[in-house]
Write an enzyme that holds these catalytic residues in place. Structure first.
Site, PDB file in Angstrom:
ATOM      1  N   THR A 129      -5.040 -10.728  -9.261  1.00 33.66           N
ATOM      2  CA  THR A 129      -5.674 -10.801  -7.872  1.00 33.66           C
ATOM      3  C   THR A 129      -7.320 -10.880  -8.252  1.00 33.66           C
ATOM      4  OG1 THR A 129      -6.595  -9.204  -6.440  1.00 33.66           O
ATOM      5  CG2 THR A 129      -5.990  -8.263  -8.356  1.00 33.66           C
ATOM      6  N   GLU A 175      -2.837 -19.688  -1.355  1.00 34.31           N
ATOM      7  CA  GLU A 175      -2.312 -18.934  -0.436  1.00 34.31           C
ATOM      8  C   GLU A 175      -2.135 -19.926   0.887  1.00 34.31           C
ATOM      9  OE1 GLU A 175      -4.660 -15.263   0.316  1.00 34.31           O
ATOM     10  OE2 GLU A 175      -4.980 -15.045  -1.711  1.00 34.31           O
ATOM     11  N   ASP A 189      -0.508  -9.108  -1.070  1.00 33.36           N
ATOM     12  CA  ASP A 189      -1.518  -9.886  -0.014  1.00 33.36           C
ATOM     13  C   ASP A 189      -1.494  -8.945   1.218  1.00 33.36           C
ATOM     14  OD1 ASP A 189      -2.787 -12.282   0.741  1.00 33.36           O
ATOM     15  OD2 ASP A 189      -1.295 -12.771   2.258  1.00 33.36           O
ATOM     16  N   LYS A 231      -6.870   7.963  -0.242  1.00 33.45           N
ATOM     17  CA  LYS A 231      -6.247   6.778   0.621  1.00 33.45           C
ATOM     18  C   LYS A 231      -4.884   6.180   0.227  1.00 33.45           C
ATOM     19  CE  LYS A 231      -7.289   1.781   1.239  1.00 33.45           C
ATOM     20  NZ  LYS A 231      -8.161   0.688   0.630  1.00 33.45           N
TER      21      LYS A 231
END
Ligand code: ITT
Ligand code: NA
Length: 185
Positions: free
Chosen positions: A7, A36, A65, A162
């Site tokens: 990433t 992508e 993704d 989170k």
């Protein structure tokens, strides 16, 4: 065990490390630009990315993704989230949503893990787009997203918090459960 996380996004890496390190899974970031593809679903984008990357890597790796899907915009930016974040940013989304009453939205994260075979893990978190940016943590659309049953936006939460309720946290939980099942020590 160690896994490579392919990433360009440091925020994703921080969340994956925070989730997986305590479980004994060492996450190492590698930046390799994989194609992508233009597709209708995150799953297709991930599937294609993994099958492209596998020829360049000889150890277990995963990609993630993700997208923000806004109900009043028929799911936009969705699979175009990265491009829209780069071009319009949070300010652009807030402008598009100006005077829009239905502010419901969800985040979705799809993780594709490859260890000789492909394994897909997903997570979704529903919530709302607020009227102004709030918070300084996290990344991307975090400052404008208020998850359901929360008073804080994602950007007002520390990583652990989170992770507990986020789309990526949920996908990581599925991933971790799978790893535990398949690598019983
Ligand atoms: P990769 O290199 O992993 O592809 P990216 O930032 O391009 O990193 P995506 O293709 O998944 O990531 O694009 C998703 C977009 O949505 C991107 O602009 C992110 O900043 C944003 N996004 C993804 N996950 C998010 C999250 O948990 N909170 C807020 N925004 C997020
Ligand atoms: Na991307």
């Amino acid at each position: 065990m160690r896994v490579l996380f392919i990433t360009s996004n440091k925020g994703k890496v921080k969340e994956a490390k925070t989730y997986l390190s305590p479980l004994g899974v060492k996450v190492l970031q590698r930046q390799i630009d994989y194609p992508e593809i233009q597709a209708n679903t995150l799953e297709e984008v991930v599937g294609f990315g993994v099958m492209w990357l596998k020829d360049y890597l000889d150890e277990p790796f995963f990609i993630d993704d993700s997208g923000l899907f806004i109900e009043a915009l028929n799911g936009f930016p969705g699979v175009y989230s990265a491009y829209i974040y780069k071009t319009l940013g949070n300010e652009g989304i807030l402008k598009l949503m100006n005077e829009v009453k239905n502010r419901r939205a969800y985040f979705k994260s799809v993780i594709g893990y490859y260890d000789g075979r492909i394994h897909i893990f997903t997570g979704i978190t529903r919530g709302h787009i607020i009227n102004e940016k709030r918070g300084k943590y996290g990344f991307g659309f975090d400052p404008i997203f208020l998850p359901e049953n929360s008073k804080k936006t994602f950007a007002e939460m520390q990583t652990e918090e989170k992770n507990r309720i986020s789309h990526r946290g949920r996908a990581l939980a599925e991933f971790a459960r799978w790893l535990k099942e398949n690598f019983k020590k």
